[in-house]
Scaffold this active site. Structure first.
Site, short mmCIF file in Angstrom:
data_model
loop_
_atom_site.label_atom_id
_atom_site.label_comp_id
_atom_site.label_asym_id
_atom_site.label_seq_id
_atom_site.Cartn_x
_atom_site.Cartn_y
_atom_site.Cartn_z
N THR A 188 2.47 -3.81 37.50
CA THR A 188 1.92 -2.79 38.58
C THR A 188 0.45 -2.78 38.07
O THR A 188 -0.47 -2.55 38.87
CB THR A 188 2.66 -1.64 38.38
OG1 THR A 188 4.04 -1.81 38.79
CG2 THR A 188 1.96 -0.40 39.26
N ASN A 239 9.87 1.87 30.34
CA ASN A 239 8.69 1.89 30.72
C ASN A 239 8.46 3.36 31.32
O ASN A 239 9.06 3.90 32.12
CB ASN A 239 8.38 0.81 32.03
CG ASN A 239 6.85 0.88 32.34
OD1 ASN A 239 6.14 1.54 31.91
ND2 ASN A 239 6.77 0.17 33.40
N SER A 242 7.79 3.18 35.51
CA SER A 242 8.51 1.98 36.05
C SER A 242 8.45 2.27 37.37
O SER A 242 8.79 3.27 37.91
CB SER A 242 9.83 2.04 35.52
OG SER A 242 10.48 0.76 35.93
N SER A 243 8.21 1.12 38.28
CA SER A 243 8.26 1.00 39.65
C SER A 243 9.90 1.31 39.95
O SER A 243 10.41 0.12 39.45
CB SER A 243 7.57 -0.23 40.10
OG SER A 243 6.52 -0.19 39.76
N GLY A 475 10.92 -4.94 37.84
CA GLY A 475 11.16 -6.17 36.80
C GLY A 475 12.68 -6.08 36.24
O GLY A 475 13.23 -5.15 36.42
N GLU A 477 15.87 -5.85 34.47
CA GLU A 477 16.07 -4.58 33.51
C GLU A 477 17.66 -4.62 32.96
O GLU A 477 18.50 -5.11 33.63
CB GLU A 477 15.81 -3.23 33.88
CG GLU A 477 16.31 -2.86 35.20
CD GLU A 477 15.73 -1.47 35.76
OE1 GLU A 477 14.22 -1.33 35.41
OE2 GLU A 477 16.28 -1.02 36.60
P1 ATP Z 1 8.30 -2.19 35.95
O1 ATP Z 1 9.06 -3.04 36.43
O2 ATP Z 1 9.27 -1.14 35.22
O3 ATP Z 1 7.61 -1.29 37.09
P2 ATP Z 1 5.82 -2.98 35.20
O4 ATP Z 1 5.92 -4.62 34.86
O5 ATP Z 1 5.23 -2.83 36.48
O6 ATP Z 1 7.21 -2.42 34.80
P3 ATP Z 1 3.39 -1.48 34.10
O7 ATP Z 1 3.99 -0.16 34.72
O8 ATP Z 1 2.55 -2.29 34.98
O9 ATP Z 1 4.83 -2.44 33.79
O10 ATP Z 1 2.92 -1.55 32.65
C1 ATP Z 1 3.71 -0.82 31.64
C2 ATP Z 1 2.61 -0.17 30.89
O11 ATP Z 1 1.79 -1.03 29.97
C3 ATP Z 1 1.44 0.48 31.57
O12 ATP Z 1 1.75 1.99 31.95
C4 ATP Z 1 0.36 0.27 30.50
O13 ATP Z 1 0.41 1.44 29.46
C5 ATP Z 1 0.52 -0.68 29.82
N1 ATP Z 1 -0.14 -2.01 30.35
C6 ATP Z 1 0.09 -2.89 30.98
N2 ATP Z 1 -0.79 -3.88 31.51
C7 ATP Z 1 -2.00 -3.39 30.72
C8 ATP Z 1 -3.13 -3.80 30.46
N3 ATP Z 1 -3.72 -4.83 31.33
N4 ATP Z 1 -4.08 -3.15 29.67
C9 ATP Z 1 -3.66 -2.15 29.11
N5 ATP Z 1 -2.31 -1.70 29.17
C10 ATP Z 1 -1.51 -2.39 29.99
MG MG Z 2 5.96 -1.72 37.99
#
Ligand code: ATP
Ligand code: MG
Length: 820
Positions: A188, A239, A242-243, A475, A477
């Protein structure tokens, strides 16, 4: 004159996958001598460097920094030259193997460099900390510059690549950026930066066009993000943000690259989260935000008093959120409010949204008890429940007596269509509980759908022909308890992985073979069999759907046995657990090192089996699916009910009786009527959650098949979401599961650019003279000499064919090499 001779001409044989020489393991080809630099497996570091001391048959004695180890040479990898261990392009590694790729990512991660190009994909390692400078405005702008190709890999370079392909009409149809990775890997966040880049570059273009019409749409698109995150994301054990829904944004551009509109499609919101949470899991963010936010006075006149909400009320469906303070939630609420305004939500609509959210909170506080006998439920006579019923009625504009009636009774229809009669029957306490929850979920999911629809209606200024799609889907899980939600999420990830495998690893190699380009076939894990076992016939989905169609009393034990039998029938799977096996994982090294990626319960086999025993005692039958990203054990108990997703008509008509227009509006009457009408058609089967989800994914896959796809692979450096920790074992299993190493190998051996003969000639004909000039200037440059001779071949060949080049025929070339 040098002639290009094809494999067919030389051997008289056409290359097929059978005639193609199979890739041999480099270790079997290598002569292991004393002093050879190698990597040996290690239970923690995965690979550690060493030097061969002695060789006895197939056994090597290898000296590492700490000790000497005896190891069979088939488990040893060659070590690349030290100068090539940190590369921004993994294809630049001079020896590609899992150790080299892992080391490279590790080294870069230690230096806070999180982006690396791995063949056709951008690999992102989540830093779990702010990297302040890398997303600054001037960095973004530098990636919009014409000569930004030479810049470091970045999420902005992926966005730029898609944007440029769109402008230059590369590939068929639209461009789609698929962001994948397990839960918490950073999809995300990456999707947000992609969106930032694309809106910024569009803004620049709009300014150039001297038009102001575009700027508003870009702002609205950006503001839709915090809204959907507030309503669709939640804290899970994997997370914090988490989406809980899949999101596909299609950005519409005009021919000159200015954004003109957008469409957001969402996939299966996890609505059960409104009412049910496993340990450590929380409700959707918006509930916490609104509660803390409205306690403050500075909310443009919104407050709990205005909504007649008591400040100290406790809500059953709001488990504590560790690590979150009231201030944080309140601040987030301000952002959400502002975003709602930006996308055009009116004051009245905002108030109505709040009413629905509080309606849900109070509704879920309503408790039931046994009535005058076991067969009927009654409303519990406690303060919480009484306040609950009254406040729900107020907030939703429905009659409190009717609400009680609907929660405690079921309507039964009988007779033929012409002479239908309806009577009501009291229900048991458990059923009353699930009715209450069903009403709460119905309200929330309808509110979410309405929001998405509203936002979309604000985007549709002008639909452009050029499209860039951003796919950010939940993602992979694995929790302690996994149900239909995880089955759907993990199935979606299997489908995306399959698309990648098919379109990159499989098709590309087959194309090389068809075009008679010398090629050594690279084996890869194909997850097709896992998908077949899930959505094929017979398959898990078909069994679960059949139970819905038969509409009989669910016998979980029998269902569990059917699933186990299916796995035995297809695969001879494990009888006790009903294991489904999927990708071929026959690499002994991989098996010895592999740890499924997603759950602490997988950390050791022992923990895994004790978890199985424990949950079997508690939750009844279960089965395990070997997904490409790890094994997941699903509990059978609630699968059929969730798949049925039965929404009693009385609940819908209760909401439609509301005297608030907004409540009726979110119910979207036209949709309800249409679905009902369709379901009543003779012989028509009710659509289950799984059928609907599968068909929405089928549609998504068709869009991907028709598009030029760019991949962003997010990797999680450790399971605890901590910064500065690169868990090599954890990373290795993700690299293996996602096929990243195979991708890099194929990309390195393959040809990075592909042109039609005509386009190639148009672009590079001038090099012919430049090359002659360079050879004169640098007669001793061997590299130049090599590229020159291959260039000779290409150019001579092309000049021969110049006039009769078949328009569609393609050739592969390596222009980067040619131009060096
Ligand atoms: P899900 O499938 O559960 O939605 P996701 O892959 O979308 O997970 P994100 O919510 O994008 O995961 O990222 C999880 C956390 O990781 C974010 O809240 C942030 O704290 C950290 N994070 C992710 N990418 C970065 C980045 N490029 N720089 C800094 N922190 C990051
Ligand atoms: Mg997400």
């Amino acid at each position: 004159m040098t002639q290009v001779r094809s494999y067919l001409e030389i051997t008289g044989k056409r290359i097929t996958s059978k005639t193609m020489p199979k890739r041999k393991s480099p270790t079997t080809e290598t002569t292991f001598n004393e002093g050879l630099e190698v990597f040996v497996p290690d239970p923690e570091q995965v690979w550690i460097p060493g030097i061969v001391k002695t060789v006895k048959g197939s056994t090597l004695l290898v000296k590492t920094a700490l000790q000497e180890v005896t190891v069979n040479k088939k488990y040893v990898l060659l070590r690349a030259n030290e100068n090539y261990i940190n590369c921004d392009y993994l294809t630049k590694l001079n020896l590609i193997n899992s150790a080299a790729v892992l080391n490279c990512l590790d080294l870069r991660f230690q230096q806070d460099v999180i982006y690396t190009v791995g063949g056709n994909m951008l690999v992102v390692v989540n830093p779990f900390k702010e990297l302040p400078t890398i997303y600054e405005k001037d960095v973004l702008l530098s990636y919009t510059a014409e000569k930004s190709n030479s810049l470091e890999p970045h999420i902005y370079s992926s966005a730029r690549a898609a944007y440029n392909c769109m402008i230059q009409h590369v590939g068929k149809g639209s461009q789609i950026i698929v962001v994948s990775g397990e839960s918490g890997a950073g999809k995300t966040v990456s999707a947000m930066y992609l969106l930032n880049y694309l809106t910024a570059v569009s803004n620049l273009q709009t300014c150039l066009e001297n038009s102001l019409t575009g700027s508003n749409i870009e702002k609205k698109i950006l503001e839709s993000n915090p809204i959907l995150e507030a309503f669709g994301n939640a804290t899970t054990t994997r997370n914090e943000n988490s989406s809980r829904f899949g999101k596909f944004i299609q950005l519409h551009f005009n021919r000159s690259g200015s954004m003109k509109g957008a469409t957001i499609s969402t996939y299966l919101l996890e609505k059960t989260r409104v009412t049910h949470h496993n340990a450590g899991e929380c409700n959707f963010h918006i509930f916490y935000q609104i509660l803390q936010g409205l306690k403050q006075d500075n909310n443009n006149g919104y407050s709990l008093q205005n909504l007649c909400i008591s400040e100290d009320m406790k809500f059953r469906i709001l488990p504590e959120r560790p690590g979150r303070t009231a201030e944080m939630d309140s601040k987030k609420f301000q952002n959400t409010l502002q975003a709602l305004e930006e996308v055009g939500i009116t004051e009245n609509q905002k108030q109505s949204i709040f009413r629905i959210l509080f309606g849900i909170l109070y509704l879920c506080n309503v408790e039931f008890t046994k009535g005058h006998d076991e067969e009927c439920a009654a409303i519990k006579n406690n303060t919480q429940t009484v306040i609950g019923i009254n406040t729900v009625s107020e907030q939703l504009g429905i009659d409190s007596k009717r609400l009680e009636q609907v929660l405690l009774h079921r309507s039964i229809h009988s007779g033929s269509k012409a002479h239908r009669s309806m009577f009501v029957k009291p229900i048991r306490m458990e059923e009353a509980n699930s009715r209450r929850d069903c009403l709460a979920m119905l309200l929330y999911s309808k509110l979410f759908d309405w929001l998405v629809k509203f936002i979309n209606s604000q985007f549709q200024t002008e639909s452009g022909k050029e499209i860039i799609g951003l796919l950010d889907i939940y993602g992979f899980e694995c929790f302690e308890q996994n149900s239909l939600e995880q089955l759907c999420i993990n199935y979606a990830n299997e489908r995306l992985q399959q698309h990648f495998v098919k379109h990159f690893l499989k098709n590309l190699q087959e194309e090389y073979i068809q075009e008679n380009i010398g090629w050594i076939y690279t084996d890869f894990s194909d997850n097709q069999s896992c998908i077949d076992n899930l959505d094929g016939i017979p398959g898990i989905f078909s069994i679960l759907n059949e139970e819905v169609y038969l509409n009989r009393l669910i016998d979980t034990k029998m269902l569990g046995e059917r699933i186990v039998k299916l796995t035995q029938g297809i695969l001879g799977g494990d009888v006790q657990n009903g294991n489904l096996t999927s990708p071929a994982r026959n690499d002994p090294l991989l098996l010895s090192n592999q740890r499924p990626v997603n759950s602490r319960s997988f950390l050791s086999k022992q923990i895994f089996s004790s978890h199985m025993k424990h949950s079997r005692q508690k939750a009844g039958p279960e089965f395990t699916v070997k997904h490409f990203a790890g094994d997941v054990t699903y509990q059978v108990s609630a699968l059929v009910d969730k798949n049925k997703d039965n929404i009693p008509a009385e609940l819908e008509s209760l909401l439609l009786s509301s005297h608030f227009d907004f409540v009726k509006q979110i119910m979207d009457i036209s949709n309800i009527d249409l679905e009902r009408a369709l379901e009543e058609l003779p012989g028509k089967k009710k659509k289950t959650v799984l059928t609907k989800f599968k068909s929405s994914l089928d549609q998504l896959m068709s869009s991907l098949n028709a598009a030029n796809v760019h991949y962003v692979r997010c990797l999680k450096p450790n399971s605890e979401n901590t910064p500065n920790k690169f868990d090599r074992l954890y990373m290795m299993s993700q690299l293996k599961a996602n096929g990243i190493i195979e991708t890099v190998k194929i990309s390195q051996q393959g040809h990075p650019a592909r042109f039609t003969y005509r386009n190639f000639l148009q672009r590079y004909y001038m090099i012919l003279s430049r090359k002659k000039y360079l050879s004169k200037m640098e007669p001793n440059n061997n590299h130049l000499h090599d590229t020159n001779s291959s260039l000779d071949v290409i150019m001579e060949n092309l000049s021969q064919q110049r006039l009769d080049i078949p328009k569609k025929s393609r050739m592969s070339a390596t222009p980067r090499k040619v131009l060096r």
